[in-house]
Design a protein around this motif. Structure first.
Motif, PDB file in Angstrom:
ATOM      1  N   ALA A 170       0.808  -1.167  -0.169  1.00 38.47           N
ATOM      2  CA  ALA A 170       0.160  -0.023   0.005  1.00 38.47           C
ATOM      3  C   ALA A 170       0.801   1.199  -0.073  1.00 38.47           C
ATOM      4  N   ALA A 171       2.002   1.331   0.777  1.00 40.68           N
ATOM      5  CA  ALA A 171       2.884   2.206   0.726  1.00 40.68           C
ATOM      6  C   ALA A 171       3.608   2.438  -0.522  1.00 40.68           C
ATOM      7  N   GLN A 172       3.804   1.565  -1.060  1.00 39.07           N
ATOM      8  CA  GLN A 172       4.739   1.475  -2.317  1.00 39.07           C
ATOM      9  C   GLN A 172       3.539   2.153  -3.557  1.00 39.07           C
ATOM     10  N   GLU A 173       2.469   1.662  -3.444  1.00 45.07           N
ATOM     11  CA  GLU A 173       1.393   2.163  -4.527  1.00 45.07           C
ATOM     12  C   GLU A 173       1.083   3.800  -4.280  1.00 45.07           C
ATOM     13  N   ALA A 174       0.862   4.147  -2.917  1.00 42.35           N
ATOM     14  CA  ALA A 174       0.545   5.380  -2.686  1.00 42.35           C
ATOM     15  C   ALA A 174       1.737   6.195  -3.028  1.00 42.35           C
ATOM     16  N   ALA A 175       2.842   6.039  -2.591  1.00 40.81           N
ATOM     17  CA  ALA A 175       3.918   6.809  -3.166  1.00 40.81           C
ATOM     18  C   ALA A 175       4.225   6.876  -4.554  1.00 40.81           C
ATOM     19  N   TYR A 176       3.930   5.911  -5.323  1.00 38.53           N
ATOM     20  CA  TYR A 176       4.159   5.906  -6.559  1.00 38.53           C
ATOM     21  C   TYR A 176       3.229   6.675  -7.400  1.00 38.53           C
ATOM     22  N   ARG A 177       1.705   6.630  -6.850  1.00 41.50           N
ATOM     23  CA  ARG A 177       0.734   7.395  -7.396  1.00 41.50           C
ATOM     24  C   ARG A 177       1.266   8.861  -7.338  1.00 41.50           C
TER      25      ARG A 177
ATOM     26  N   PHE B 131      13.244  10.022 -11.774  1.00 43.96           N
ATOM     27  CA  PHE B 131      11.769   9.435 -11.519  1.00 43.96           C
ATOM     28  C   PHE B 131      11.997   7.966 -11.704  1.00 43.96           C
ATOM     29  N   ASP B 132      12.225   7.505 -12.922  1.00 44.51           N
ATOM     30  CA  ASP B 132      12.339   6.043 -13.266  1.00 44.51           C
ATOM     31  C   ASP B 132      13.023   5.509 -12.188  1.00 44.51           C
ATOM     32  N   GLU B 133      14.306   5.847 -11.681  1.00 46.47           N
ATOM     33  CA  GLU B 133      15.171   5.070 -10.942  1.00 46.47           C
ATOM     34  C   GLU B 133      14.641   4.929  -9.645  1.00 46.47           C
ATOM     35  N   ALA B 134      14.093   6.002  -9.217  1.00 44.95           N
ATOM     36  CA  ALA B 134      13.451   5.985  -7.849  1.00 44.95           C
ATOM     37  C   ALA B 134      12.320   5.341  -7.547  1.00 44.95           C
TER      38      ALA B 134
ATOM     39  N   ALA C 159      13.588   1.870  -7.307  1.00 42.09           N
ATOM     40  CA  ALA C 159      14.226   1.633  -5.942  1.00 42.09           C
ATOM     41  C   ALA C 159      12.956   1.505  -4.919  1.00 42.09           C
ATOM     42  N   LEU C 160      11.813   2.187  -5.228  1.00 42.82           N
ATOM     43  CA  LEU C 160      10.992   2.221  -4.163  1.00 42.82           C
ATOM     44  C   LEU C 160      10.120   0.924  -4.189  1.00 42.82           C
ATOM     45  N   PHE C 161      10.017   0.078  -5.525  1.00 40.39           N
ATOM     46  CA  PHE C 161       9.442  -1.149  -5.652  1.00 40.39           C
ATOM     47  C   PHE C 161      10.415  -2.369  -5.215  1.00 40.39           C
ATOM     48  N   ALA C 162      11.866  -2.135  -5.418  1.00 37.00           N
ATOM     49  CA  ALA C 162      12.724  -2.957  -4.806  1.00 37.00           C
ATOM     50  C   ALA C 162      13.047  -2.934  -3.367  1.00 37.00           C
ATOM     51  N   GLY C 163      12.392  -1.726  -2.539  1.00 31.64           N
ATOM     52  CA  GLY C 163      12.595  -1.756  -1.019  1.00 31.64           C
ATOM     53  C   GLY C 163      14.082  -1.160  -0.930  1.00 31.64           C
TER      54      GLY C 163
ATOM     55  N   GLY D 134      18.173   3.556  -0.003  1.00 32.17           N
ATOM     56  CA  GLY D 134      19.249   4.054  -0.212  1.00 32.17           C
ATOM     57  C   GLY D 134      19.392   4.807  -1.599  1.00 32.17           C
ATOM     58  N   LYS D 135      18.891   3.854  -2.870  1.00 32.25           N
ATOM     59  CA  LYS D 135      18.575   4.351  -3.883  1.00 32.25           C
ATOM     60  C   LYS D 135      17.651   5.211  -4.110  1.00 32.25           C
ATOM     61  N   PHE D 136      16.599   4.903  -3.379  1.00 30.93           N
ATOM     62  CA  PHE D 136      15.143   5.975  -3.422  1.00 30.93           C
ATOM     63  C   PHE D 136      15.811   7.500  -3.158  1.00 30.93           C
ATOM     64  N   GLU D 137      16.533   7.382  -2.152  1.00 28.32           N
ATOM     65  CA  GLU D 137      16.821   8.908  -1.520  1.00 28.32           C
ATOM     66  C   GLU D 137      17.886   9.429  -2.620  1.00 28.32           C
ATOM     67  N   GLU D 138      18.979   8.520  -3.170  1.00 30.66           N
ATOM     68  CA  GLU D 138      19.633   8.954  -4.182  1.00 30.66           C
ATOM     69  C   GLU D 138      19.059   9.713  -5.216  1.00 30.66           C
ATOM     70  N   TYR D 139      17.976   8.908  -5.861  1.00 24.94           N
ATOM     71  CA  TYR D 139      17.579   9.297  -7.078  1.00 24.94           C
ATOM     72  C   TYR D 139      16.343  10.463  -6.864  1.00 24.94           C
ATOM     73  N   SER D 140      15.904  10.646  -5.607  1.00 26.27           N
ATOM     74  CA  SER D 140      14.932  11.696  -5.486  1.00 26.27           C
ATOM     75  C   SER D 140      15.609  12.950  -4.854  1.00 26.27           C
TER      76      SER D 140
END
Length: 195
Positions: free
Chosen positions: A136-143, A155-158, A161-165, A168-174
């Motif tokens: 649910a958190a992944q889907e909410a953040a992605y929307r 965006f694509d990389e983040a 990373a979001l769906f891979a959990g 570190g990568k999520f923070e790096e790309y955002s």
């Protein structure tokens, strides 16, 4: 229209302009809209965009928000005469398709098929609660990210990373995103990174 106490967050472009109950956020969104800013309002629980009629006057907007929410029509189920069962529990009859061996197993369970199925569903809900919360958190953040940062660098990389959990990568790309967008995306995604 919507529940006026619904928790949400409004953005004028990449700037967070309000967060809280819809009735309060809608007025801030209306002010920004009247100042010719592009406004998006998101539900905090699921990241969905809330479509508000911001072209209305502030008083008409509040009236529209106060209108009762009409629930979708329930599936048409033939009413049956009152008889066996437990109508006070809110039990709903639906069709389930199973293999014969599944029906045989269910029939052999104490209480019969319905009791066994209810127990299986409740057990599964308990076991998968963390996974459901993460999804649910992944889907909410992605929307949210897709609606407001879909064309922003990283965006694509983040999203991957979001769906891979991978926090570190999520923070790096955002990291290069506008502060308010990055912070809100991270807030919505928080449970996506806790297993």
């Amino acid at each position: 229209m919507s529940d006026p106490s619904l928790r949400c967050t409004a953005f004028a472009g990449p700037v967070r302009i309000a967060s809280g109950e819809l009735r309060h956020v809608a007025l801030k969104a209306k002010q920004a809209f009247d100042a010719d800013k592009t406004v998006l309002v998101f539900e905090d629980a699921n990241g969905r965009v809330i479509d508000l009629p911001l072209e209305l006057s502030a008083s008409d907007l509040l009236k529209r928000l106060a209108e009762p929410v009409l629930a979708p029509a329930p599936e048409t189920v033939k009413p049956r005469a009152r008889g066996p069962g437990r109508p006070k529990l809110g039990v709903v009859a639906r069709e389930v398709t199973l293999l014969p061996r599944h029906w045989d197993w269910l029939a052999a369970q104490p209480g019969g098929a319905s009791v066994a199925l209810r127990k299986l569903v409740e057990d599964a809900r308990k076991v998968s609660a963390d996974g459901d919360r993460q999804r649910a958190a992944q889907e909410a953040a992605y929307r949210f990210m897709q609606a407001i940062a879909g064309d922003v660098a990283g965006f694509d990389e983040a999203a991957r990373a979001l769906f891979a959990g991978d926090i570190g990568k999520f923070e790096e790309y955002s990291a290069t995103w506008p502060d308010d967008v990055r912070e809100h995306a991270a807030l919505l995604a928080a449970d996506a990174f806790h297993h």
